[in-house]
Design an enzyme around this catalytic site. Structure first.
Site, PDB file in Angstrom:
ATOM      1  N   HIS A 248      17.071  41.962  18.353  1.00 45.06           N
ATOM      2  CA  HIS A 248      17.640  43.313  18.504  1.00 45.06           C
ATOM      3  C   HIS A 248      18.567  43.297  19.720  1.00 45.06           C
ATOM      4  O   HIS A 248      18.247  43.857  20.771  1.00 45.06           O
ATOM      5  CB  HIS A 248      16.485  44.297  18.693  1.00 45.06           C
ATOM      6  CG  HIS A 248      16.861  45.740  18.562  1.00 45.06           C
ATOM      7  ND1 HIS A 248      16.106  46.754  19.117  1.00 45.06           N
ATOM      8  CD2 HIS A 248      17.888  46.370  17.933  1.00 45.06           C
ATOM      9  CE1 HIS A 248      16.655  47.923  18.841  1.00 45.06           C
ATOM     10  NE2 HIS A 248      17.733  47.714  18.122  1.00 45.06           N
ATOM     11  N   SER A 270      15.697  50.718  21.096  1.00 49.86           N
ATOM     12  CA  SER A 270      16.543  51.706  20.444  1.00 49.86           C
ATOM     13  C   SER A 270      16.918  52.828  21.407  1.00 49.86           C
ATOM     14  O   SER A 270      16.068  53.333  22.142  1.00 49.86           O
ATOM     15  CB  SER A 270      15.805  52.285  19.234  1.00 49.86           C
ATOM     16  OG  SER A 270      15.458  51.244  18.350  1.00 49.86           O
ATOM     17  N   ASN A 276      26.627  50.947  24.172  1.00 48.46           N
ATOM     18  CA  ASN A 276      27.447  51.233  25.352  1.00 48.46           C
ATOM     19  C   ASN A 276      27.797  49.972  26.129  1.00 48.46           C
ATOM     20  O   ASN A 276      28.937  49.792  26.551  1.00 48.46           O
ATOM     21  CB  ASN A 276      26.744  52.245  26.255  1.00 48.46           C
ATOM     22  CG  ASN A 276      26.933  53.655  25.748  1.00 48.46           C
ATOM     23  OD1 ASN A 276      27.882  54.328  26.113  1.00 48.46           O
ATOM     24  ND2 ASN A 276      26.056  54.098  24.856  1.00 48.46           N
ATOM     25  N   ASP A 295      23.966  45.596  17.964  1.00 49.16           N
ATOM     26  CA  ASP A 295      22.568  45.899  17.620  1.00 49.16           C
ATOM     27  C   ASP A 295      21.741  44.669  17.250  1.00 49.16           C
ATOM     28  O   ASP A 295      20.560  44.633  17.547  1.00 49.16           O
ATOM     29  CB  ASP A 295      22.523  46.911  16.465  1.00 49.16           C
ATOM     30  CG  ASP A 295      21.191  47.651  16.361  1.00 49.16           C
ATOM     31  OD1 ASP A 295      20.734  48.199  17.391  1.00 49.16           O
ATOM     32  OD2 ASP A 295      20.596  47.668  15.280  1.00 49.16           O
ATOM     33  N   ARG A 387      23.972  60.136  14.599  1.00 45.25           N
ATOM     34  CA  ARG A 387      24.624  58.824  14.623  1.00 45.25           C
ATOM     35  C   ARG A 387      26.035  58.872  14.060  1.00 45.25           C
ATOM     36  O   ARG A 387      26.345  59.666  13.173  1.00 45.25           O
ATOM     37  CB  ARG A 387      23.815  57.839  13.765  1.00 45.25           C
ATOM     38  CG  ARG A 387      22.385  57.617  14.245  1.00 45.25           C
ATOM     39  CD  ARG A 387      22.226  56.328  14.968  1.00 45.25           C
ATOM     40  NE  ARG A 387      20.970  56.243  15.715  1.00 45.25           N
ATOM     41  CZ  ARG A 387      20.627  55.184  16.431  1.00 45.25           C
ATOM     42  NH1 ARG A 387      21.426  54.141  16.497  1.00 45.25           N
ATOM     43  NH2 ARG A 387      19.493  55.170  17.111  1.00 45.25           N
TER      44      ARG A 387
HETATM   45  P1  GTP Z   1      20.213  51.900  19.031  1.00 47.55           P
HETATM   46  O1  GTP Z   1      21.443  52.035  18.204  1.00 47.55           O
HETATM   47  O2  GTP Z   1      19.190  52.950  18.732  1.00 47.55           O
HETATM   48  O3  GTP Z   1      19.606  50.537  18.944  1.00 47.55           O
HETATM   49  O4  GTP Z   1      20.607  52.248  20.563  1.00 47.55           O
HETATM   50  P2  GTP Z   1      21.457  51.482  21.681  1.00 47.55           P
HETATM   51  O5  GTP Z   1      20.572  50.548  22.411  1.00 47.55           O
HETATM   52  O6  GTP Z   1      22.707  50.937  21.112  1.00 47.55           O
HETATM   53  O7  GTP Z   1      21.786  52.672  22.705  1.00 47.55           O
HETATM   54  P3  GTP Z   1      23.175  53.400  23.070  1.00 47.55           P
HETATM   55  O8  GTP Z   1      24.152  52.475  23.719  1.00 47.55           O
HETATM   56  O9  GTP Z   1      23.632  54.138  21.878  1.00 47.55           O
HETATM   57  O10 GTP Z   1      22.673  54.419  24.176  1.00 47.55           O
HETATM   58  C1  GTP Z   1      21.672  55.376  23.944  1.00 47.55           C
HETATM   59  C2  GTP Z   1      21.763  56.501  24.921  1.00 47.55           C
HETATM   60  O11 GTP Z   1      21.675  56.001  26.266  1.00 47.55           O
HETATM   61  C3  GTP Z   1      23.092  57.243  24.828  1.00 47.55           C
HETATM   62  O12 GTP Z   1      22.853  58.621  24.933  1.00 47.55           O
HETATM   63  C4  GTP Z   1      23.870  56.743  26.012  1.00 47.55           C
HETATM   64  O13 GTP Z   1      24.793  57.678  26.473  1.00 47.55           O
HETATM   65  C5  GTP Z   1      22.777  56.415  27.039  1.00 47.55           C
HETATM   66  N1  GTP Z   1      23.188  55.296  27.931  1.00 47.55           N
HETATM   67  C6  GTP Z   1      23.737  54.119  27.548  1.00 47.55           C
HETATM   68  N2  GTP Z   1      24.027  53.341  28.617  1.00 47.55           N
HETATM   69  C7  GTP Z   1      23.653  54.049  29.712  1.00 47.55           C
HETATM   70  C8  GTP Z   1      23.687  53.778  31.119  1.00 47.55           C
HETATM   71  O14 GTP Z   1      24.143  52.732  31.593  1.00 47.55           O
HETATM   72  N3  GTP Z   1      23.175  54.747  31.940  1.00 47.55           N
HETATM   73  C9  GTP Z   1      22.665  55.910  31.447  1.00 47.55           C
HETATM   74  N4  GTP Z   1      22.189  56.793  32.303  1.00 47.55           N
HETATM   75  N5  GTP Z   1      22.625  56.201  30.131  1.00 47.55           N
HETATM   76  C10 GTP Z   1      23.100  55.284  29.267  1.00 47.55           C
HETATM   77  C1  SPV Z   2      17.550  51.686  16.116  1.00 42.22           C
HETATM   78  O1  SPV Z   2      16.717  52.583  15.971  1.00 42.22           O
HETATM   79  O2  SPV Z   2      17.342  50.693  16.857  1.00 42.22           O
HETATM   80  C2  SPV Z   2      18.856  51.784  15.442  1.00 42.22           C
HETATM   81  C3  SPV Z   2      19.055  52.847  14.455  1.00 42.22           C
HETATM   82  O3  SPV Z   2      19.732  50.956  15.686  1.00 42.22           O
HETATM   83  S1  SPV Z   2      18.323  52.506  12.921  1.00 42.22           S
HETATM   84  O4  SPV Z   2      19.320  51.873  12.072  1.00 42.22           O
HETATM   85  O5  SPV Z   2      17.901  53.775  12.360  1.00 42.22           O
HETATM   86  O6  SPV Z   2      17.218  51.590  13.102  1.00 42.22           O
HETATM   87 MN    MN Z   3      18.988  49.406  17.226  1.00 42.95          MN
END
Ligand code: GTP
Ligand code: SPV
Ligand code: MN
Length: 608
Positions: A248, A270, A276, A295, A387
């Protein structure tokens, strides 16, 4: 004996693959759809399906983004359902203590009953897809049968899908059969709802036969079966058996001021920052990030002894709230190009999308439940797990290597979680085994990405707790085994680090600004690999020596920086009993070197 079933479309198969043909027929005879459609992945097909979904008011066409659509789910079907996710290995021990288990025959009996007639009144789509480049030596094929046109549209974004895949499969390629039904058959004349789903949900995996059966949910990770179900749960079992890793993890390419290139993979749970970080726009001059994946990473050794990572996906399925021009401009640029689905966000009156974190809210929105929303409303306009689903090739900083089936050689692996306390901004592991210990004990606060309580600290090993398709103790042993390197040469393994962007001050604010500023941590990581940045030994690993983390031009007080980097022996001592309890769950399966790591940590904390 019942008469053979004739289903329109069933016999119009653009393939001669006998196993595929037999399976599609078998499923059609069980689920009784009104017709079968073999998907070719064409523009025309996309248009037909999205037009039909707009007609049925499942999707709303956005006026402000080309070829893009707004979707709202049933309010009960908004996230992965871990309680309803099963690993149905023949031997219960192979599912391990972290997965739900049911015997394969029993699960198939239960679900066959559910699937009996479950597609009545609907169309069954046959979706051939490939995870990773079609040009791979051994392309990783799957075929999803689904009664959800929303799933078909999403799969076209998230995977390489359609006629090319079927052609490449020929008549005998191995594929992972992925069966999906929303579990909402329609009686003749019965009106459909906008988001059909069922209160009964099963997300089942059969690792021995490498099959996936999903029932009752139309949402993301529950229904786009190429993603978590295939590319993590089933693929992790393949990796165990064949000597590779399905993780992941995001994958990024980092270029420094002197032109040096490093490839970084990072595992965060997740909604903890992968998308980001993968698309980060560095705030420090001379540094450049390019995206390879946000991801999932499949990692295997190359002949040169390095660990190569491939992103099996074709799209981004990203958390919407918090995504903005300030935090993730590259995501915004990707979305501006259109061709995207937005699920459970809010819609503006002029036909654009909006969500929390996108600056000042407009005076009026339609919220994710379809209600009027104004800034004085009590609830957020968008679901916290809303999403965007968008083609990765639209990402303006996509690295050229994305299309290379060999992948990229990984220099550093980051593990990270969402922790208010205890875990410093960045820690370097002393060696691979210590790094595996850090991954195996990773902890994070739960998020809205899965149904259930949010903000509860839990162990989430390698950010894979919900995705390891076998016994997590065996998974740890597999990771330890990978540490022997290729052909017994561990010298070329990635270096492992542990990060936490989410530590907070007493007043609850984030101590570290995060997002683009995380480039400063990446810089320290690169300089550690190159041997130019200083670190200090602590009981938990190496942390930046004073002055070694580049904070030039950063608006951060010395106190906050110190708090973000701090290793507090008392906080760490308090973690120990939780780690002991965690490790005890794996009994004999837990590699003894991980107990030894814990003993070492305890001794160092006692001496601190
Ligand atoms: P999945 O798709 O669920 O696997 O999530 P992900 O790990 O890709 O997380 P993503 O980058 O979408 O970030 C999830 C949340 O965390 C978002 O609301 C972002 O704005 C927040 N976020 C990401 N990076 C940072 C960071 O460096 N600092 C803070 N404070 N928040 C962050
Ligand atoms: C996660 O939950 O880690 C995701 C979104 O990336 S899902 O495809 O719903 O698992
Ligand atoms: Mn994920």
């Amino acid at each position: 004996m019942s008469a053979p079933v004739t289903v329109p479309g069933l016999d119009q198969a653009p393939t001669a693959h006998p196993k595929l043909l037999a399976w599609v027929r078998e499923v059609a005879e069980l689920t009784r759809p009104d017709r079968v459609v073999w998907c070719d992945g064409s523009e025309g097909e996309w248009r037909r399906i999205t037009d039909e979904l707009v007609d049925k008011q499942v999707l709303v066409r956005l006026r402000q983004k080309p070829n893009s659509f707004w979707a709202r789910t049933d309010p009960s079907d908004v996230a992965r359902v871990e309680e309803r996710t099963f690993i149905c290995s023949a031997d219960e021990a192979d599912a391990g203590p972290t997965n739900n288990w049911m015997a394969p025959a029993e699960m198939k009996r239960v679900m066959t009953e559910l699937y009996d007639g479950s597609m009545r009144g609907r169309t069954m789509y046959v979706v051939p897809f490939c995870m990773g480049p079609l040009t791979a030596e051994q392309p990783m094929f799957g075929v999803e049968l689904t009664d959800s046109p929303y799933v078909v549209a999403s799969m076209r974004i998230m995977t390489r899908m359609g006629a090319d895949v079927l052609d490449r499969m020929g008549a005998d390629a191995t594929f992972v059969p992925c069966l999906h039904s929303v579990g909402a058959p329609l009686a003749p004349g019965q009106d459909d709802v906008a988001w059909p789903c069922s209160d009964t949900k099963y997300i089942s995996h059969f690792p021995d036969s490498r099959e996936i059966w999903s029932y009752g949910s139309g949402y993301g990770g529950n229904s786009l079966l190429g993603k978590k179900c295939f590319s993590l749960r089933i693929a992790s079992v393949m990796g165990r058996d064949e000597g590779w890793l399905a993780e992941h993890m995001l994958i990024l390419k980092l270029t420094g001021p002197s032109g040096q290139v490093k490839y970084v993979a990072a595992a965060f749970p997740s909604a903890c920052g992968k998308t980001n970080l993968a698309m980060l726009e560095p705030t420090i001059p001379g540094w450049k990030v390019e995206t390879l994946g946000d991801d999932i990473a499949w990692m295997r050794f190359g002949d040169d002894g390095r660990l190569y990572a491939v992103n099996p996906e074709f799209g981004l399925f990203g958390v919407a709230p918090g995504t903005d021009w300030k935090t993730n401009p590259n995501a915004m640029r990707t979305l501006a190009k259109g061709n995207s689905l937005f699920t459970n966000v809010a819609m503006t009156d002029d036909g654009d999308i909006w969500w929390e974190g996108m600056g000042e809210p407009p005076a009026h929105l339609t919220d994710w439940k379809g209600r009027d929303w104004t800034p004085s409303s009590d609830e957020p306009s968008s679901h916290p797990n809303s999403r965007f689903c968008t083609p990765i090739e639209q990402c303006p900083i996509l690295a050229d290597e994305y299309a290379d089936p060999r992948g990229v050689p990984i220099d550093a692996i980051l593990f990270g979680g969402r922790r208010k306390t205890t875990i410093p901004l960045v820690t370097e592991a002393r060696d691979w085994t210590h790094g595996v210990y850090l991954g195996a004990t990773l902890s994070s606060e739960t998020t809205a990405a899965a149904a259930g309580k949010v903000g509860v600290v839990r162990r989430d090993p390698m950010a894979m707790l919900p995705f390891i398709g076998y016994n997590a103790g065996d998974y740890f042993a597999h990771w330890i085994g990978m540490g022997k390197g290729y052909a017994g040469d561990p010298g070329k393994l990635p270096q492992i680090f542990y990060v936490n962007w989410f530590r907070r001050g007493d007043d609850g604010r984030f101590l570290w600004p995060g997002f683009g500023e995380n480039a400063r941590v990446l810089k320290w990581v690169v300089e550690r690999i190159e041997g130019t940045a200083a670190a200090v030994e602590t009981p938990i690993g190496r942390v930046p020596a004073p002055g070694s983390l580049d904070v030039e031009g950063l608006d951060l007080t010395a106190e906050d920086l110190a708090l973000a980097l701090r290793v507090d022996a008392d906080e760490w001592r308090a973690e120990i009993p939780q780690v002991v309890e965690w490790f005890e769950r794996f009994g004999d399966k837990l590699p003894s070197v991980l107990w030894a790591e814990l003993d070492g940590l305890k001794a160092r904390l006692d001496a601190a």
